[in-house]
Scaffold this active site. Structure first.
Site, short mmCIF file in Angstrom:
data_model
loop_
_atom_site.label_atom_id
_atom_site.label_comp_id
_atom_site.label_asym_id
_atom_site.label_seq_id
_atom_site.Cartn_x
_atom_site.Cartn_y
_atom_site.Cartn_z
CB CYS A 31 -0.91 -0.05 1.23
SG CYS A 31 -1.78 1.47 1.60
CB CYS A 34 0.29 1.71 4.14
SG CYS A 34 -1.44 1.25 4.02
#
Length: 102
Positions: A31, A34
């Site tokens: 991600c 993230c």
């Protein structure tokens, strides 16, 4: 403070019974947002010894992700006195997260 990996089997002991405010970062290695948040989460952990920070990789611990109905990442859960007080989805700045943790 050090950031710990949180596993579903340790949740009650480490979160519900905790005497500190808790920030849990639900993320995945793949991600991009993230990864962008990782530096902010590391900084919060390093500069705030009164806050316990955990990370949960949703690919490695699907049980915790399902328990809290995590459908988007990054998601940050904030606990005080063992109770969930805030669910924050998406990238945020440090001050936004800290306002719920103090």
């Amino acid at each position: 403070m050090e950031i710990e990996v949180l596993k579903s089997e340790d949740f009650d002991k480490k979160v519900v019974d905790a005497d500190k405010n808790i920030l849990i970062d639900f993320y995945a290695k793949w991600c991009g947002p993230c990864r962008m948040m990782a530096e902010i989460i590391d900084k919060i952990a390093a500069e705030n010894p009164d806050i316990k920070v955990f990370k949960v990789d949703i690919d490695e611990d699907k049980q915790l992700a399902q328990r809290f109905e995590i459908t988007s990442i990054p998601t940050f859960l904030i606990f005080k006195n063992g109770k969930l007080i805030q669910n924050i989805v998406g990238t945020q700045d440090e001050q936004y997260l800290l306002k719920y943790l103090k």
